[in-house]
Each structure stands twice: as structure tokens, then as C-alpha cells.
Design a protein around this motif. Structure first.
Motif, PDB file in Angstrom:
ATOM      1  N   TRP A  95      -1.329  71.292  10.723  1.00 48.85           N
ATOM      2  CA  TRP A  95      -0.072  71.092  11.428  1.00 48.85           C
ATOM      3  C   TRP A  95       0.913  70.536  10.428  1.00 48.85           C
ATOM      4  O   TRP A  95       0.610  69.581   9.715  1.00 48.85           O
ATOM      5  CB  TRP A  95      -0.246  70.127  12.599  1.00 48.85           C
ATOM      6  N   ARG A 147       4.845  69.137   9.931  1.00 56.69           N
ATOM      7  CA  ARG A 147       6.107  68.675  10.522  1.00 56.69           C
ATOM      8  C   ARG A 147       7.230  68.973   9.531  1.00 56.69           C
ATOM      9  O   ARG A 147       7.174  68.512   8.391  1.00 56.69           O
ATOM     10  CB  ARG A 147       6.065  67.188  10.819  1.00 56.69           C
ATOM     11  N   SER A 190       5.840  78.567  14.742  1.00 56.46           N
ATOM     12  CA  SER A 190       6.618  77.408  15.197  1.00 56.46           C
ATOM     13  C   SER A 190       6.134  77.076  16.597  1.00 56.46           C
ATOM     14  O   SER A 190       6.273  77.884  17.504  1.00 56.46           O
ATOM     15  CB  SER A 190       8.106  77.748  15.258  1.00 56.46           C
ATOM     16  N   CYS A 191       5.558  75.904  16.767  1.00 52.73           N
ATOM     17  CA  CYS A 191       4.970  75.551  18.055  1.00 52.73           C
ATOM     18  C   CYS A 191       5.884  74.682  18.903  1.00 52.73           C
ATOM     19  O   CYS A 191       5.930  74.842  20.115  1.00 52.73           O
ATOM     20  CB  CYS A 191       3.634  74.853  17.851  1.00 52.73           C
ATOM     21  N   VAL A 192       6.599  73.763  18.281  1.00 54.76           N
ATOM     22  CA  VAL A 192       7.456  72.848  19.029  1.00 54.76           C
ATOM     23  C   VAL A 192       8.721  72.598  18.216  1.00 54.76           C
ATOM     24  O   VAL A 192       8.649  72.323  17.022  1.00 54.76           O
ATOM     25  CB  VAL A 192       6.755  71.493  19.288  1.00 54.76           C
ATOM     26  N   ASP A 206      11.256  69.838  18.284  1.00 59.00           N
ATOM     27  CA  ASP A 206      11.466  68.508  18.849  1.00 59.00           C
ATOM     28  C   ASP A 206      12.914  68.098  18.609  1.00 59.00           C
ATOM     29  O   ASP A 206      13.301  67.759  17.486  1.00 59.00           O
ATOM     30  CB  ASP A 206      10.511  67.509  18.194  1.00 59.00           C
ATOM     31  N   GLU A 207      13.720  68.163  19.670  1.00 57.54           N
ATOM     32  CA  GLU A 207      15.144  67.866  19.540  1.00 57.54           C
ATOM     33  C   GLU A 207      15.408  66.375  19.365  1.00 57.54           C
ATOM     34  O   GLU A 207      16.438  65.994  18.807  1.00 57.54           O
ATOM     35  CB  GLU A 207      15.896  68.402  20.753  1.00 57.54           C
ATOM     36  N   ILE A 244      10.603  70.565  13.482  1.00 49.63           N
ATOM     37  CA  ILE A 244       9.826  71.677  14.023  1.00 49.63           C
ATOM     38  C   ILE A 244       8.377  71.419  13.655  1.00 49.63           C
ATOM     39  O   ILE A 244       8.068  71.105  12.494  1.00 49.63           O
ATOM     40  CB  ILE A 244      10.281  73.028  13.435  1.00 49.63           C
TER      41      ILE A 244
END
Length: 163
Positions: free
Chosen positions: A95, A97, A123-125, A127-128, A133
Motif C-alpha cells: 500500500w 500513500r 487507486s483505492c481511496v 482521501d480528501e 491517494i
């Protein structure tokens, strides 16, 4: 009023019309009319979902990014094929980041799509809150190095292209 104008997403309108003509394999008048109607009508109907249109500030750099992405897709296909088909292949999934300097939702979505289109990464998430990402890599021995490469190859050009 600018969000509700007929050509609020001109690039999308042109792309829809071009794809329609390619799918129809015809430049006959009825197909040209249908392409124009689709290109004008669909973005108008979907304007509430599309958000503000991205404005290209550097089209030459955008073309260069397309070439980089296509190259990366081809090379990643070869790497993934070798990894999967090799009897001794031992992938190291990880994973990763990727912190984001991008802030425009459309540009972030484009970057996430580029990452996902490249074999071996997804791209899994997005995160705003953390502005990052979360990427799953099929084979990654150095997550910080991969994040830096994603930022330099994709995010830096996108920052220049869209401001």
C-alpha cells in the motif's frame, strides 16, 4: 450562469461527438447531427454531476503527459506479464500513500484514473481530508520511492497543466 451554459465542458462535448462518429464509422450527415446533439446535450444534462470544467493551461504539456502515460502503460504491461508468467516471480504487494498537492477534484480524479490505468497499480481511496491517494501496488519494494515517482511523472505535470 457559467455552469449552466451549453458549452460548459467543451472538451467533453468534442470527445463525445468524436467517439460517436468513431463508433458509427461514418461521417454522414445524420451521424454528424447525432454527434452534435450528443456532444451538446449530454454535458448539459449532466452538468450538476460533472462539476467545473478543467481548463488546460499548457496543452503541449498535456500532450507530453499523454505520451508518458501511454509509455508507462506499455512498460507496466510487460513488467506485470513477466512477473505473473515467471515461475519464480514473487510479487511484493504494498500500500502506497501518495500525498497530493493537487486540489481540483477533476485533476485529482484524472490522476487517480491514470494510476489505475497503469497495470500493477490501483487507486483505492482518494482521501480528501488528508489530501492523499491510497494506491495498491502489485509489486513494490520501496513505497516512498514509488510515491515520489507517481508525483513526479503524473502530479507535477497535472499541476502545471491545470494550474
Amino acid at each position: 450562469m457559467t455552469d449552466k451554459k451549453w458549452l460548459s465542458h467543451p472538451v467533453l462535448s468534442l470527445l463525445l461527438a468524436a467517439v460517436w462518429l468513431l463508433l458509427q464509422q461514418s461521417m454522414a450527415l445524420p451521424q454528424l447531427i447525432a454527434a452534435a446533439v450528443l456532444g451538446l446535450l449530454l454535458p448539459r444534462l449532466l452538468h450538476g454531476f460533472l462539476g467545473p470544467a478543467l481548463r488546460l493551461r499548457k496543452p503541449g504539456l498535456a500532450l507530453r503527459l499523454v505520451v508518458v502515460v501511454l509509455w508507462d502503460i506499455v512498460m507496466s504491461n510487460l513488467v506485470v506479464a513477466r512477473l505473473v508468467l515467471s515461475p519464480g516471480g514473487r510479487p511484493q504487494p504494498a500500500w502506497v500513500r501518495v500525498p497530493l498537492a493537487l486540489r481540483q477534484p477533476g485533476a485529482i480524479s484524472l490522476m487517480a484514473s491514470i494510476i489505475t490505468m497503469t497495470p500493477g497499480t490501483v487507486s483505492c481511496v482518494v482521501d480528501e481530508v488528508r489530501h492523499e491517494i491510497l494506491v495498491h501496488a502489485l509489486d513494490c519494494s520501496d513505497a516512498p520511492a514509488m510515491a515520489a515517482e507517481i508525483k513526479s511523472r503524473y502530479e507535477r505535470p497535472l499541476l502545471e497543466i491545470f494550474g
